[in-house]
Design an enzyme around this catalytic site. Structure first.
Site, short mmCIF file in Angstrom:
data_model
loop_
_atom_site.label_atom_id
_atom_site.label_comp_id
_atom_site.label_asym_id
_atom_site.label_seq_id
_atom_site.Cartn_x
_atom_site.Cartn_y
_atom_site.Cartn_z
N ASP A 45 0.81 -1.04 -0.52
CA ASP A 45 -0.43 -0.23 -0.03
C ASP A 45 1.26 1.40 0.33
O ASP A 45 1.67 1.70 0.99
CB ASP A 45 -0.77 -0.16 1.44
CG ASP A 45 -2.08 1.08 2.01
OD1 ASP A 45 -1.76 2.10 0.51
OD2 ASP A 45 -2.31 1.50 2.47
N LYS B 187 -0.70 -1.47 7.38
CA LYS B 187 -1.73 -2.94 7.27
C LYS B 187 -1.17 -3.47 6.29
O LYS B 187 -1.08 -3.27 5.16
CB LYS B 187 -3.46 -3.20 7.01
CG LYS B 187 -4.32 -2.64 8.01
CD LYS B 187 -4.34 -2.92 8.75
CE LYS B 187 -4.49 -4.28 8.68
NZ LYS B 187 -3.84 -5.18 9.29
N TYR C 49 3.41 0.43 14.80
CA TYR C 49 2.71 0.50 13.67
C TYR C 49 3.04 1.52 12.79
O TYR C 49 3.13 2.38 13.02
CB TYR C 49 0.92 0.55 13.98
CG TYR C 49 0.03 0.34 13.20
CD1 TYR C 49 -0.35 -1.26 13.06
CD2 TYR C 49 -0.52 1.60 12.64
CE1 TYR C 49 -1.16 -1.00 11.99
CE2 TYR C 49 -1.42 1.72 12.09
CZ TYR C 49 -1.90 0.53 11.48
OH TYR C 49 -3.30 0.55 10.32
C1 F6R Z 1 -5.91 1.34 6.71
C2 F6R Z 1 -6.89 1.04 7.72
C3 F6R Z 1 -7.73 1.91 8.75
C4 F6R Z 1 -7.02 2.84 9.18
C5 F6R Z 1 -8.06 3.36 9.73
C6 F6R Z 1 -7.24 4.94 10.69
O1 F6R Z 1 -5.13 -0.18 6.29
O2 F6R Z 1 -7.37 -0.82 8.59
O3 F6R Z 1 -8.70 0.96 9.31
O4 F6R Z 1 -5.89 1.63 9.93
O5 F6R Z 1 -8.55 4.54 8.58
O6 F6R Z 1 -6.14 5.13 10.04
P1 F6R Z 1 -4.88 6.33 10.47
O7 F6R Z 1 -4.24 6.72 11.67
O8 F6R Z 1 -4.21 6.66 8.85
O9 F6R Z 1 -5.72 7.84 10.52
MG MG Z 2 -3.95 2.47 3.12
MG MG Z 3 -4.70 -2.18 2.47
#
Ligand code: F6R
Ligand code: MG
Ligand code: MG
Length: 363
Positions: free
Chosen positions: A11, A230, A227
């Protein structure tokens, strides 16, 4: 001729939010791989599932080849630059290093590769998932290659009646172990039923050890130490004549089992098989998706892909998945929808604990 199939994914930016890669990123990835077709690569296909770009490449250089990995790395770097220019979300998020150092493993992207002698007819399926993590294939791999209630061929097809050997990785301690099934089935299940730690990497056919399946096991947080994004996984499965039938392989997804990775990598949700066009999660950033790309190899050329989960016969699975998703959501922040404290990708707990610590009294 020995052919290598490499599926490398990352990603490197999406829109809007973590939804899907922008068409300019896909265009640039296609252009980058097109330049290598006919020299380094025999063929390629650029796929996407959710916010992840999957580079599916065929060549004769073998597994872990430096040039192929560099091509994938450079392709993701160029896409990252475009993502940055467009101010896409999470631009370059899965690239943990900015300079290539010989092998893309450990640099962020997920890698699944296998080398084999192409059969007279060689059907393969590449599965790509979003909003889940390595280990998500444990359940379907078990169904495909060890459960005769899923794969009738294990009982009635002499070519696979001897079963398969599963190579399991302990991703916490970087160790691996083989289990030959059906003989060691219970031992295998004792480990792979904890997919956060024990992940099936390779599956080999008994007794000739022909490679049958491979998955990406790269876990971003273990590489980076915290972290960063993903690690949505990818895997490659060989099917038919000497392997589980394609229908048996797909049948493993007819039950939408719960996987970790939904919203902030911190919630369990059903893995929903879907058509390519439906593979972009939005509700609560999910629920988790999986797509199936069917190919025939022709001297290494990729004939396909066919969108195998588009089939109406998966509609009930999708309905079940949506019902389960709704049921899980109603738990809100409570376990077992939310992952246990020490397995969440996001947590505010250290700060909350520091603030509250002095207020705890003995009981
Ligand atoms: C990304 C995912 C999302 C993010 C969430 C928070 O693949 O699984 O659930 O973890 O949208 O994202 P941030 O921390 O970038 O605002
Ligand atoms: Mg992403
Ligand atoms: Mg993804």
């Amino acid at each position: 001729m020995k052919i290598t199939v490499s599926a490398i994914k990352a990603d490197v930016g999406s829109y809007s939010g973590h939804h899907m890669p922008h068409p300019d990123l896909l265009k640039s990835a296609n252009e980058s791989l097109a330049k290598a077709k006919g020299s380094l690569l025999i063929d390629y296909h650029v796929a996407h599932c959710g916010d992840d770009i999957n580079l599916i490449m065929t060549h004769t250089r073998g597994v872990g080849n430096k040039d192929v990995h560099k091509l994938a790395f450079d392709t993701f770097m160029t896409a990252t630059q475009i993502a940055k220019k467009l101010k896409l979300y999470g631009a370059g998020q899965d690239l943990l290093k900015t300079a290539f150092s010989g092998n893309i493993k450990g640099m962020g992207p997920g890698v699944a590769e296998m080398e084999f002698e192409e059969r007279p007819s060689e059907p393969i399926v590449v599965f790509a998932a979003d909003k889940t993590s390595p280990g998500a294939w444990n359940f379907p791999f078990y169904k495909m290659f060890a459960d005769p209630f899923n794969t009738a061929g294990l009982i009635i097809e002499p070519k696979i009646h001897e079963g398969f050997t599963f190579e399991v990785h302990d991703i916490m301690e970087s160790k691996r172990i083989d289990f030959s099934c059906p003989t060691e089935l219970y031992d295998l299940l004792a480990f792979i039923s904890s997919p956060g730690r024990y992940v099936i990497k390779h599956i080999y056919r008994n007794p000739d050890r022909e490679i049958s399946a491979v998955s990406s096991t790269d876990k971003l947080s273990l590489i980076a130490g915290h972290y960063v994004g993903k690690d949505d996984p990818v895997c490659i499965v060989r099917t038919q004549s000497g392997f589980p039938a394609q229908g048996e392989v797909l049948e493993a997804f007819a039950f939408p089992n719960l996987v970790p990775g939904w919203n902030r990598g911190s919630h369990w949700g059903p893995m929903m098989p879907c058509a390519f066009e439906d593979s972009h999660p939005s509700r609560f950033d999910g629920p988790p998706r999986v797509i199936a790309l069917g190919f025939q190899l022709n001297e290494g050329k990729l004939v396909g892909p066919v969108d195998l989960f588009r089939d109406k016969s998966f509609d009930l699975t999708r309905q079940d998945a949506l019902k389960v998703a709704d049921y899980m959501r109603r738990h809100g922040i409570f376990e077992p929808h939310r992952l246990p404290q020490d397995e969440m990708e996001y947590t505010a707990m250290p700060g909350i604990m520091a603030k509250c610590k002095s207020r705890f009294k003995p009981i």
